[in-house]
Design an enzyme around this catalytic site. Structure first.
Site, PDB file in Angstrom:
ATOM      1  N   THR A 151       0.863  -1.194   0.000  1.00 21.54           N
ATOM      2  CA  THR A 151       0.000   0.000   0.000  1.00 21.54           C
ATOM      3  C   THR A 151       0.896   1.241   0.000  1.00 21.54           C
ATOM      4  O   THR A 151       1.278   1.712  -1.056  1.00 21.54           O
ATOM      5  CB  THR A 151      -0.966  -0.025   1.207  1.00 21.54           C
ATOM      6  N   LYS A 177       3.909  -6.977   3.300  1.00 20.18           N
ATOM      7  CA  LYS A 177       3.605  -5.551   3.178  1.00 20.18           C
ATOM      8  C   LYS A 177       3.523  -4.976   4.585  1.00 20.18           C
ATOM      9  O   LYS A 177       3.140  -5.662   5.533  1.00 20.18           O
ATOM     10  CB  LYS A 177       2.320  -5.289   2.388  1.00 20.18           C
ATOM     11  N   THR A 188       1.703  -8.693  12.621  1.00 16.62           N
ATOM     12  CA  THR A 188       1.809  -7.249  12.528  1.00 16.62           C
ATOM     13  C   THR A 188       1.388  -6.653  11.208  1.00 16.62           C
ATOM     14  O   THR A 188       1.208  -5.470  11.072  1.00 16.62           O
ATOM     15  CB  THR A 188       3.268  -6.835  12.775  1.00 16.62           C
ATOM     16  N   GLU A 274       5.900   4.224   7.365  1.00 19.12           N
ATOM     17  CA  GLU A 274       5.407   5.400   6.642  1.00 19.12           C
ATOM     18  C   GLU A 274       6.229   6.643   6.985  1.00 19.12           C
ATOM     19  O   GLU A 274       6.319   7.038   8.132  1.00 19.12           O
ATOM     20  CB  GLU A 274       3.925   5.624   6.949  1.00 19.12           C
ATOM     21  N   ASN A 396      -0.795  10.274   6.549  1.00 18.03           N
ATOM     22  CA  ASN A 396      -1.962   9.884   7.337  1.00 18.03           C
ATOM     23  C   ASN A 396      -2.927  11.019   7.630  1.00 18.03           C
ATOM     24  O   ASN A 396      -4.008  10.795   8.171  1.00 18.03           O
ATOM     25  CB  ASN A 396      -1.497   9.206   8.625  1.00 18.03           C
ATOM     26  N   THR A 401     -11.434   9.448   2.716  1.00 20.40           N
ATOM     27  CA  THR A 401     -12.782   8.898   2.453  1.00 20.40           C
ATOM     28  C   THR A 401     -13.581   9.761   1.483  1.00 20.40           C
ATOM     29  O   THR A 401     -13.198  10.892   1.201  1.00 20.40           O
ATOM     30  CB  THR A 401     -13.573   8.781   3.767  1.00 20.40           C
TER      31      THR A 401
END
Lengths: 401, 401
Positions: A151, A177, A188, A274, A396, A401
């Site tokens: 991702t 991933k 995890t 990230e 993040n 959405t």
């Protein structure tokens, strides 16, 4: 010896894989992976301990319980988590569709999903993905599969290793991933491991469960435990070694190889957190017990103040010590010694005199080792983590959405 | 009724305060505060539970144990933490110097420090600060004291309230500093409270200890518990009410006023977290018990993924639910209901149908209320927190040493 190797899950005999674009991701990137064993394989798995577990976790747990499996289907772009009965139905349907396509039974299909929570699977796209992926199954397909499950990862994670057991070459390979929502507990993230080792399912699960505790459960990117985490191993026995059924020398050889593979993979996931700009190896020495050592390591790994300090290349050992102090583990500040790289920054209850330039050089590295010697016991542990950067907030804080 | 009021710690009868520049902070901003009661005061305190506690914490704990105090000296710019025996000597010397200056004894002096860890106090500057502050003591000096204890706070935190006990007007006032390294457990930052209430020391400590659990211990900025946290109350009895010595109506009136003051102050500290752009009120309803309710609230408050989502005004309820799921508390996803503002975003095990525009309006507010109804018990709790922004990374990623 574990090595980076695109052969990944198709390194072992009798495995094929594929990764295709099913149209689930808005980006149009590959988002559907299929891994298949030619023959029945013993299966072991560890899953998220989050009480809000995704539908595929429930479905796959049942498959692991049955003891054997032949295929893994995994999609990215949609987690199928918090999707109620619809989600359960969709996960089961995914297994059924894949089984029909492959001519096997649904209880031989591990299902995994990763992506946004709260969105139901687009079943038409899943159906298309299964057909396309089945047609693309290939002995060199691991790279595509690895690419289809990532991702926000910045690179694919693919490792292999091999060992000799009973005079036979045994291969083990894995893809994973990671990136965000990474905090251990049981498993995890998504990691699929295949091996041609001939091993009893009970021993395979024993090995995996023990290994997880000191590999995937020792990493943290952000302290968030995902709803979808799973590590699954398929062992199809095609290496032809005498079956491993007890805690003997053969088992030890297999165990050590699998452990090394899982540790390396866990490290890769932590290093590719990230927004990460630093890979932190946090060694805890001489703790009273393993639980305490892990508490100290995780407390440091999850401290936003520690993480931002390393991002800023600030040798702020006070924050490291502070995080150790509130970890809940037994520790005595006056007995504790803290090192960054090979430079002692804290000892005897106070800051150490150190060469500032040498320390700045350590802080400027991408890989930084932090050693915390508690000096009150004899148990060591290592936790792997990364820093907290502007990029993490950006990734993040974006509107999803 | 608690109100923002610069009178702060000099609102109650018989208290004077001062805040001056002692030259400890590199910025040259005020960094030394003194609060003095004309007469002996009962003292109560709660302190960090971090095993790496700063020297002033040890010194002040002893003063609280003695039962009475007359003065509080506090410096910002240097935490005097992880400073070994030198740090202990310096903290004790600070108390002795202040005592000599004020004509009292050293065991009547509370000492507090906040700032960078691992640096010893510049005792010459502390000595100068004590003299300057003593000369500046004033019945209107609270604002200066409040200003001298803040670090990365964006505004001073000063509240007052009053009540009638035994026909007498009783005043309570407080100042605090918060901002970073804020995660509860016992006390959370520096907060000094003064009152002219006439109350037994044992009851004062009982009240403070109970109140802390639902005020300062229910906030989190970043999950980091400081080495220096303390909340201290001085009660000098000058209101002239009959002494509060037991759990009677008088005690209840005092308790409720102190509780309201502490809750408001805790909220102010959370709202002014480093880099905060949002103030989050997280209400947990119908948990099995208080510990579980707090676990769920704190897990949500400390999740970097939740915090960055709110920073990005992303109504990502999946992350909230995920954090609740790994909190360790009992919860059943299917029974849980999640609301942002007054809008239900999750119920019956899946996402709710909601008005997207109305939800975007909620997410754009500065103050956002999150309600998590677990529906498996009857205990409620509230946790206050803030978001995680680029600015937090900037503030803490800067090179400090």
């Amino acid at each position: 010896m574990v090595k980076e190797d695109k052969a990944g899950v198709t390194y072992a005999k009798g495995f094929k894989a594929a990764g295709v674009k099913a149209g689930i991701k808005k980006s149009g990137n590959p988002d559907f992976a299929l891994i298949v064993s030619d023959t029945d394989a013993a299966v072991a798995g560890t899953f998220t301990q989050n009480k809000v577990a995704a539908a595929p976790v429930y479905v796959s747990k049942k498959v692991v319980k049955s003891g054997s499996a032949k295929a893994i289907v995994a999609n990215s772009g949609c987690a199928n988590a918090c999707t109620g009965q619809q989600g359960m139905d969709d996960a089961e349907k995914t297994a059924a569709l894949a089984a029909a396509q492959l001519g096997i039974t649904a209880d031989d299909v591990i299902v995994a999903s990763t992506g946004v929570i709260g969105v139901t699977l687009p079943m038409d796209k899943i159906a298309t993905g299964i057909k396309t992926a089945a047609a693309a199954l290939d002995e060199n397909g691991s790279k595509d599969a690895a690419n289809a499950i990532i991702t926000t990862d910045t690179y694919i994670k693919s490792l292999t290793t091999d060992i000799i057991i009973d005079g036979k070459e045994v291969h083990i390979g894995a893809i994973a991933k990671g990136a965000g929502m990474i905090q251990p507990n049981m498993a995890t993230m998504l990691c699929f491991i295949t091996t041609d080792a001939n091993i009893d399912q009970v021993r395979l699960q024993l090995a995996l469960s023990a290994i997880i505790e000191k590999s995937f459960n020792m990493i943290s990117v952000d302290g968030d435990m995902s709803t979808n985490d799973m590590v699954v191993v398929l062992a199809n026995g095609q290496a032809g070694n005498r079956k491993i059924v007890k805690d003997d020398e053969d088992f030890k050889i297999f165990y050590n190889a699998l452990a090394e593979l899982c540790c390396k993979m866990a490290q890769k996931v932590a290093a590719d957190g990230e927004g990460a700009t630093k890979f932190l190896t946090i060694n805890i020495h001489n703790a009273k017990n393993f639980a305490d050592a892990k508490k100290v390591g995780m407390s440091i790994a999850n401290s936003p103040l520690v993480k931002t300090a390393f991002f800023g290349q600030d040798p702020n050992w006070g924050r490291v010590l502070c995080a150790a102090g509130y970890s809940g583990a037994d520790m005595v500040p006056e007995k504790t010694v803290v090192k960054f790289g090979n430079i002692t920054v804290y000892a005897d209850g106070t800051g150490a005199a150190f060469d500032k330039k040498a320390l700045q050089k350590v802080m400027a590295e991408h890989d930084i080792v932090i050693d915390i010697d508690l000096n009150i016991g004899s148990t060591d542990a290592t936790v792997w983590s990364c820093d907290l950067s502007y990029e993490y907030v950006k990734i993040n804080g974006e509107y999803h959405t």
